[in-house]
Design an enzyme around this catalytic site. Sequence first.
Site, short mmCIF file in Angstrom:
data_model
loop_
_atom_site.label_atom_id
_atom_site.label_comp_id
_atom_site.label_asym_id
_atom_site.label_seq_id
_atom_site.Cartn_x
_atom_site.Cartn_y
_atom_site.Cartn_z
CB SER A 1 -26.14 -27.06 -8.86
OG SER A 1 -27.46 -26.70 -9.17
N GLY B 1 -15.23 -33.20 -18.19
CA GLY B 1 -16.46 -33.00 -18.98
C GLY B 1 -16.31 -31.85 -19.96
N GLY C 1 -18.59 -27.10 -19.79
CA GLY C 1 -17.18 -27.51 -19.83
C GLY C 1 -16.54 -27.19 -21.17
CG ASN D 1 -17.61 -34.35 -23.83
OD1 ASN D 1 -17.27 -34.53 -22.66
ND2 ASN D 1 -18.76 -34.78 -24.29
CB SER D 2 -20.92 -31.88 -23.26
OG SER D 2 -22.29 -31.59 -23.21
N GLY D 3 -21.48 -28.74 -23.23
CA GLY D 3 -22.10 -27.71 -22.39
C GLY D 3 -21.13 -26.69 -21.80
CE1 TYR E 1 -26.66 -32.37 -10.73
CE2 TYR E 1 -28.29 -30.79 -9.95
CZ TYR E 1 -27.15 -31.08 -10.67
OH TYR E 1 -26.49 -30.08 -11.35
N1 LIG Z 1 -27.07 -27.02 -17.02
C1 LIG Z 1 -27.49 -26.48 -15.87
O1 LIG Z 1 -28.54 -25.83 -15.81
C2 LIG Z 1 -26.68 -26.65 -14.62
C3 LIG Z 1 -27.10 -25.97 -13.46
C4 LIG Z 1 -26.34 -26.10 -12.30
C5 LIG Z 1 -25.19 -26.87 -12.31
N2 LIG Z 1 -24.81 -27.53 -13.44
C6 LIG Z 1 -23.58 -28.33 -13.40
O2 LIG Z 1 -22.74 -27.93 -14.46
C7 LIG Z 1 -21.84 -29.00 -14.78
C8 LIG Z 1 -21.74 -29.18 -16.28
O3 LIG Z 1 -22.99 -29.61 -16.76
P1 LIG Z 1 -23.62 -29.15 -18.17
O4 LIG Z 1 -24.85 -28.39 -17.86
O5 LIG Z 1 -22.58 -28.56 -19.04
O6 LIG Z 1 -24.13 -30.57 -18.72
P2 LIG Z 1 -23.64 -31.51 -19.94
O7 LIG Z 1 -23.71 -30.76 -21.21
O8 LIG Z 1 -24.44 -32.74 -19.80
O9 LIG Z 1 -22.11 -31.82 -19.58
C9 LIG Z 1 -21.77 -32.68 -18.54
C10 LIG Z 1 -20.39 -33.24 -18.80
O10 LIG Z 1 -20.07 -34.16 -17.74
C11 LIG Z 1 -19.59 -35.36 -18.35
N3 LIG Z 1 -19.76 -36.54 -17.50
C12 LIG Z 1 -20.91 -37.04 -17.00
N4 LIG Z 1 -20.66 -38.18 -16.35
C13 LIG Z 1 -19.33 -38.42 -16.44
C14 LIG Z 1 -18.46 -39.46 -16.01
N5 LIG Z 1 -18.92 -40.53 -15.34
N6 LIG Z 1 -17.14 -39.36 -16.27
C15 LIG Z 1 -16.65 -38.32 -16.98
N7 LIG Z 1 -17.42 -37.31 -17.44
C16 LIG Z 1 -18.75 -37.37 -17.17
C17 LIG Z 1 -20.40 -35.48 -19.62
O11 LIG Z 1 -19.82 -36.44 -20.51
P3 LIG Z 1 -20.70 -37.07 -21.73
O12 LIG Z 1 -20.86 -35.97 -22.74
O13 LIG Z 1 -19.85 -38.20 -22.19
O14 LIG Z 1 -22.00 -37.50 -21.14
C18 LIG Z 1 -20.31 -34.05 -20.12
O15 LIG Z 1 -19.07 -33.82 -20.73
C19 LIG Z 1 -22.35 -30.22 -14.02
O16 LIG Z 1 -21.55 -30.42 -12.87
C20 LIG Z 1 -23.76 -29.82 -13.60
O17 LIG Z 1 -24.16 -30.47 -12.40
C21 LIG Z 1 -25.52 -27.43 -14.61
#
Ligand SMILES: NC(=O)c1ccc[n+]([C@@H]2O[C@H](COP(=O)([O-])OP(=O)(O)OC[C@H]3O[C@@H](n4cnc5c(N)ncnc54)[C@H](OP(=O)(O)O)[C@@H]3O)[C@@H](O)[C@H]2O)c1
Length: 286
Positions: free
Chosen positions: A139, A10, A16, A12-14, A165
């Site tokens: 998380s 992941g 990651g 490409n976004s956020g 989740y």
């Molecule tokens: N944001 C928060 O507040 C928060 C809090 C606690 C934990 N987290 C954890 O942090 C991690 C990163 O999340 P983020 O906040 O950066 O969100 P995000 O911007 O939505 O990034 C999530 C990444 O996971 C990828 N992904 C989702 N489903 C996938 C699949 N089936 N195969 C391959 N890649 C997949 C997405 O790809 P696409 O771009 O193609 O969808 C994207 O690159 C996650 O594990 C999330 O549970 C986030």
Amino acid sequence: MQSRTCLITGANSGIGRISALELAKKGFDIIMLCRNAEKARPVRQEIKKVSKSGRVDLIWCDLSSQQSVVQAAREIIDRYDRLDVLLNNAGLYIHKEQYSLDGIELTFATNHLGPFLLTNLLLDLLRKGDRPRVVTVSSEAHRFSSGFKLDELAKPRSYNGWKAYGASKLCNILFAKELAERTMGEGITSNSLHPGAVKTNFGADISSLMGLAFRLMQPFFISPEKGAETSIYLASSPEVEKVTGLYFDKSRPKTPNQEAQSSYNAKALWALSEKLTELNNRLVSV
Ligand SMILES: NC(=O)c1ccc[n+]([C@@H]2O[C@H](COP(=O)([O-])OP(=O)(O)OC[C@H]3O[C@@H](n4cnc5c(N)ncnc54)[C@H](OP(=O)(O)O)[C@@H]3O)[C@@H](O)[C@H]2O)c1
């Protein structure tokens, strides 16, 4: 000196994307493992521009599909002779009950089983790495998983997005803990973390009242730069070179909930995951 290689799911976004940018600046070769090539290509260029080593690879993988994970692992094994850091970052929230191609509840399949299979298929490459580390993004939402039922993970009796989740994030902590136990003595470390409440694309699928509340709170969330700090710390800091089996928040160890501390849960989840991914057959085939 040979640069170290870090694979980020992941990327490409956020969180990651920022982790990949910062680790590339520190000199790591980066392997981006992403499901959407259109979204990932421009980010790859962005990372290449700041990369010290200039090596930024892109591997396509849908973590919810076991066949796709096996294919990606094969490609990585073909292209690389060692791996130093595996950052299991990708994850998602799903509001409505859905099932993966393998017939498994999609949150559990994506957030836990995909990383479980990928990590196990890449363990031999990690064994050849320099101070190898597996870092898994969990998380604080793991605390929503109270009454966690192992036999309902793959097919819940009644679906609730937050519960699913939370359970998947509890699985991340249990997986990291059991992996640490199993690789103890091999020099591989395994830790999990909470990144904070971070302003990213996460939660795009949250609807209902909870979704409204989530969106109203977003302006108060931390930036992806801040949210990536603990991932980057665990992936690269010499301070945690030998630290294993812990859960971190703000780059410090934190005690997760009771269910996440249970060795019984960790071992039972590992056994279930082996069965659901047919791990032993997969290991022979890669
Ligand atoms: N944001 C928060 O507040 C928060 C809090 C606690 C934990 N987290 C954890 O942090 C991690 C990163 O999340 P983020 O906040 O950066 O969100 P995000 O911007 O939505 O990034 C999530 C990444 O996971 C990828 N992904 C989702 N489903 C996938 C699949 N089936 N195969 C391959 N890649 C997949 C997405 O790809 P696409 O771009 O193609 O969808 C994207 O690159 C996650 O594990 C999330 O549970 C986030």
